[in-house]
Design a protein around this motif. Structure first.
Motif, PDB file in Angstrom:
ATOM      1  N   SER A 107       2.571 -15.378  -1.788  1.00  0.00           N
ATOM      2  CA  SER A 107       4.026 -15.434  -1.591  1.00  0.00           C
ATOM      3  C   SER A 107       4.388 -16.075  -0.257  1.00  0.00           C
ATOM      4  O   SER A 107       5.515 -16.542  -0.074  1.00  0.00           O
ATOM      5  CB  SER A 107       4.621 -14.017  -1.660  1.00  0.00           C
ATOM      6  N   MET A 108       3.421 -16.115   0.675  1.00  0.00           N
ATOM      7  CA  MET A 108       3.644 -16.756   1.973  1.00  0.00           C
ATOM      8  C   MET A 108       3.130 -18.187   1.996  1.00  0.00           C
ATOM      9  O   MET A 108       3.120 -18.835   3.035  1.00  0.00           O
ATOM     10  CB  MET A 108       2.948 -15.939   3.076  1.00  0.00           C
ATOM     11  N   GLY A 109       2.665 -18.672   0.850  1.00  0.00           N
ATOM     12  CA  GLY A 109       2.160 -20.031   0.779  1.00  0.00           C
ATOM     13  C   GLY A 109       0.733 -20.188   1.271  1.00  0.00           C
ATOM     14  O   GLY A 109       0.317 -21.282   1.651  1.00  0.00           O
ATOM     15  N   LEU A 110      -0.033 -19.105   1.247  1.00  0.00           N
ATOM     16  CA  LEU A 110      -1.415 -19.131   1.709  1.00  0.00           C
ATOM     17  C   LEU A 110      -2.363 -18.852   0.546  1.00  0.00           C
ATOM     18  O   LEU A 110      -2.086 -17.998  -0.306  1.00  0.00           O
ATOM     19  CB  LEU A 110      -1.636 -18.081   2.812  1.00  0.00           C
ATOM     20  N   GLY A 111      -3.479 -19.551   0.517  1.00  0.00           N
ATOM     21  CA  GLY A 111      -4.503 -19.270  -0.468  1.00  0.00           C
ATOM     22  C   GLY A 111      -5.448 -18.191   0.031  1.00  0.00           C
ATOM     23  O   GLY A 111      -5.509 -17.912   1.230  1.00  0.00           O
ATOM     24  N   ALA A 112      -6.176 -17.573  -0.887  1.00  0.00           N
ATOM     25  CA  ALA A 112      -7.069 -16.480  -0.508  1.00  0.00           C
ATOM     26  C   ALA A 112      -8.415 -16.612  -1.203  1.00  0.00           C
ATOM     27  O   ALA A 112      -8.485 -16.926  -2.396  1.00  0.00           O
ATOM     28  CB  ALA A 112      -6.440 -15.130  -0.847  1.00  0.00           C
ATOM     29  N   ASP A 113      -9.490 -16.396  -0.444  1.00  0.00           N
ATOM     30  CA  ASP A 113     -10.838 -16.252  -0.990  1.00  0.00           C
ATOM     31  C   ASP A 113     -11.272 -14.819  -0.742  1.00  0.00           C
ATOM     32  O   ASP A 113     -11.040 -14.269   0.348  1.00  0.00           O
ATOM     33  CB  ASP A 113     -11.814 -17.208  -0.306  1.00  0.00           C
ATOM     34  N   ILE A 114     -11.927 -14.219  -1.716  1.00  0.00           N
ATOM     35  CA  ILE A 114     -12.313 -12.811  -1.630  1.00  0.00           C
ATOM     36  C   ILE A 114     -13.821 -12.703  -1.461  1.00  0.00           C
ATOM     37  O   ILE A 114     -14.586 -13.340  -2.179  1.00  0.00           O
ATOM     38  CB  ILE A 114     -11.853 -12.035  -2.877  1.00  0.00           C
ATOM     39  N   GLU A 115     -14.238 -11.870  -0.508  1.00  0.00           N
ATOM     40  CA  GLU A 115     -15.656 -11.605  -0.286  1.00  0.00           C
ATOM     41  C   GLU A 115     -15.831 -10.112  -0.035  1.00  0.00           C
ATOM     42  O   GLU A 115     -15.188  -9.549   0.849  1.00  0.00           O
ATOM     43  CB  GLU A 115     -16.165 -12.408   0.918  1.00  0.00           C
ATOM     44  N   GLY A 116     -16.713  -9.485  -0.820  1.00  0.00           N
ATOM     45  CA  GLY A 116     -16.929  -8.055  -0.680  1.00  0.00           C
ATOM     46  C   GLY A 116     -18.073  -7.682   0.235  1.00  0.00           C
ATOM     47  O   GLY A 116     -18.235  -6.521   0.599  1.00  0.00           O
ATOM     48  N   SER A 117     -18.907  -8.654   0.606  1.00  0.00           N
ATOM     49  CA  SER A 117     -20.076  -8.397   1.450  1.00  0.00           C
ATOM     50  C   SER A 117     -19.801  -8.783   2.893  1.00  0.00           C
ATOM     51  O   SER A 117     -19.364  -9.907   3.184  1.00  0.00           O
ATOM     52  CB  SER A 117     -21.276  -9.191   0.922  1.00  0.00           C
ATOM     53  N   GLY A 118     -20.097  -7.880   3.812  1.00  0.00           N
ATOM     54  CA  GLY A 118     -19.917  -8.183   5.228  1.00  0.00           C
ATOM     55  C   GLY A 118     -20.855  -9.266   5.704  1.00  0.00           C
ATOM     56  O   GLY A 118     -20.464 -10.142   6.482  1.00  0.00           O
ATOM     57  N   ARG A 119     -22.110  -9.231   5.260  1.00  0.00           N
ATOM     58  CA  ARG A 119     -23.092 -10.233   5.695  1.00  0.00           C
ATOM     59  C   ARG A 119     -22.689 -11.636   5.228  1.00  0.00           C
ATOM     60  O   ARG A 119     -22.780 -12.603   5.988  1.00  0.00           O
ATOM     61  CB  ARG A 119     -24.477  -9.875   5.173  1.00  0.00           C
ATOM     62  N   LYS A 120     -22.243 -11.742   3.987  1.00  0.00           N
ATOM     63  CA  LYS A 120     -21.811 -13.048   3.492  1.00  0.00           C
ATOM     64  C   LYS A 120     -20.535 -13.501   4.186  1.00  0.00           C
ATOM     65  O   LYS A 120     -20.319 -14.706   4.400  1.00  0.00           O
ATOM     66  CB  LYS A 120     -21.608 -12.990   1.978  1.00  0.00           C
ATOM     67  N   ALA A 121     -19.683 -12.540   4.529  1.00  0.00           N
ATOM     68  CA  ALA A 121     -18.429 -12.882   5.200  1.00  0.00           C
ATOM     69  C   ALA A 121     -18.683 -13.533   6.554  1.00  0.00           C
ATOM     70  O   ALA A 121     -17.959 -14.455   6.954  1.00  0.00           O
ATOM     71  CB  ALA A 121     -17.569 -11.631   5.374  1.00  0.00           C
ATOM     72  N   VAL A 122     -19.708 -13.071   7.284  1.00  0.00           N
ATOM     73  CA  VAL A 122     -20.033 -13.665   8.585  1.00  0.00           C
ATOM     74  C   VAL A 122     -20.313 -15.151   8.424  1.00  0.00           C
ATOM     75  O   VAL A 122     -19.779 -15.998   9.152  1.00  0.00           O
ATOM     76  CB  VAL A 122     -21.238 -12.953   9.239  1.00  0.00           C
ATOM     77  N   GLY A 123     -21.149 -15.501   7.440  1.00  0.00           N
ATOM     78  CA  GLY A 123     -21.477 -16.904   7.209  1.00  0.00           C
ATOM     79  C   GLY A 123     -20.258 -17.726   6.826  1.00  0.00           C
ATOM     80  O   GLY A 123     -20.081 -18.856   7.295  1.00  0.00           O
ATOM     81  N   LYS A 124     -19.394 -17.170   5.994  1.00  0.00           N
ATOM     82  CA  LYS A 124     -18.205 -17.909   5.562  1.00  0.00           C
ATOM     83  C   LYS A 124     -17.238 -18.134   6.721  1.00  0.00           C
ATOM     84  O   LYS A 124     -16.630 -19.206   6.832  1.00  0.00           O
ATOM     85  CB  LYS A 124     -17.505 -17.154   4.432  1.00  0.00           C
ATOM     86  N   LEU A 125     -17.098 -17.149   7.587  1.00  0.00           N
ATOM     87  CA  LEU A 125     -16.178 -17.283   8.712  1.00  0.00           C
ATOM     88  C   LEU A 125     -16.701 -18.287   9.735  1.00  0.00           C
ATOM     89  O   LEU A 125     -15.924 -18.930  10.435  1.00  0.00           O
ATOM     90  CB  LEU A 125     -15.932 -15.924   9.364  1.00  0.00           C
TER      91      LEU A 125
END
Length: 250
Positions: A23-41
């Motif tokens: 609704s704010m014009g932003l896309g979202a990717d979902i990640e449930g794993s903290g370890r994988k999130a580090v790499g994505k960030l």
């Protein structure tokens, strides 16, 4: 479309967050794993992240500490089902930019998200005010591409936040920069008169630069803030930068 990483294992919460961001014009990717999130960030250049403190493999603050230690400055909102003052303080001290306790009002989430992105835009504008890739002053050379610093041809190792602090000051030489401005631009935090965060980082930065930079290169203006004095920037031997042409940073 600019994208936000949702580090959230709960399907219902991640779905609600996605709808709010859309609704704010932003896309979202979902990640449930903290370890994988580090790499994505680290790799994917997200505009912002929303990080649940409770993850199946890591505490959310471990994710936050990991990316901050690697110099990843992406704005982060921490959400926490077990909200308390102590947990809020620990999240902010670990590098969070905002903290929300579940359940929260979705209008508040939207307002905090937009305020956070506005602050980040102002910081980016300030950082991009100069297209110079190598900065000089007081015998200090800062290479914005190589992320390196030298003092009179002697290379100095700085931590990521120390580098950003020095870069910000060298982009704004001979100007009093207030503590409130530093907190908002570099830490995305509103002014807190009780914090000594700025003083600690200035002291560490001065110590790492050492005597070669001169005690007056970063001058304290009592009751106002700090000034980077660049009047010695043209002395011979002030730089150990590459002579090849360097493209502007992304």
């Amino acid at each position: 479309m600019e994208r936000v990483l949702l580090v959230e294992p709960d399907i219902v919460i991640s779905g609600n967050l996605t709808r709010s961001l859309t609704s704010m014009g932003l896309g979202a990717d979902i990640e449930g794993s903290g370890r994988k999130a580090v790499g994505k960030l680290i790799d994917n250049g997200y505009r912002m992240a929303v990080l649940n403190r409770r993850l199946p493999d890591l505490d959310g603050l471990s994710v936050l500490s990991s990316i901050r230690s690697l110099g990843v400055a992406v704005p982060v909102i921490v959400i926490d089902a077990a909200g308390s003052v102590e947990r809020c303080v620990s999240a902010l001290r670990s590098g969070a930019d905002e903290y929300l306790s579940l359940p929260f009002d979705w209008d508040e989430f939207a307002a905090r998200t937009m305020a956070l992105l506005r602050r980040e835009s102002r910081r980016s504008h300030c950082s991009d005010a100069s297209t110079r890739t190598v900065l000089h002053g007081s015998g200090i050379t800062l290479d914005r591409i190589r992320r390196s610093v030298s003092v009179r041809e002697k290379c100095v190792r700085l931590r990521p936040m120390e580098f950003r602090l020095l870069e910000f000051m060298m982009l704004n030489p001979e100007r009093v920069i207030t503590r409130a401005e530093m907190l908002e631009v570099l830490w995305h935090r509103h002014f807190d008169p009780g914090t000594n965060l700025i003083e600690v980082h200035i002291r560490q930065l001065r110590s790492r630069l050492g005597d070669l930079a001169g005690s007056s290169s970063i001058r304290t203006v009592r009751g106002a803030g700090y000034v980077f004095q660049s009047d010695t920037s043209q002395r011979p031997g002030a730089a150990c930068a590459s002579k090849r042409r360097i493209s502007p940073p992304r």
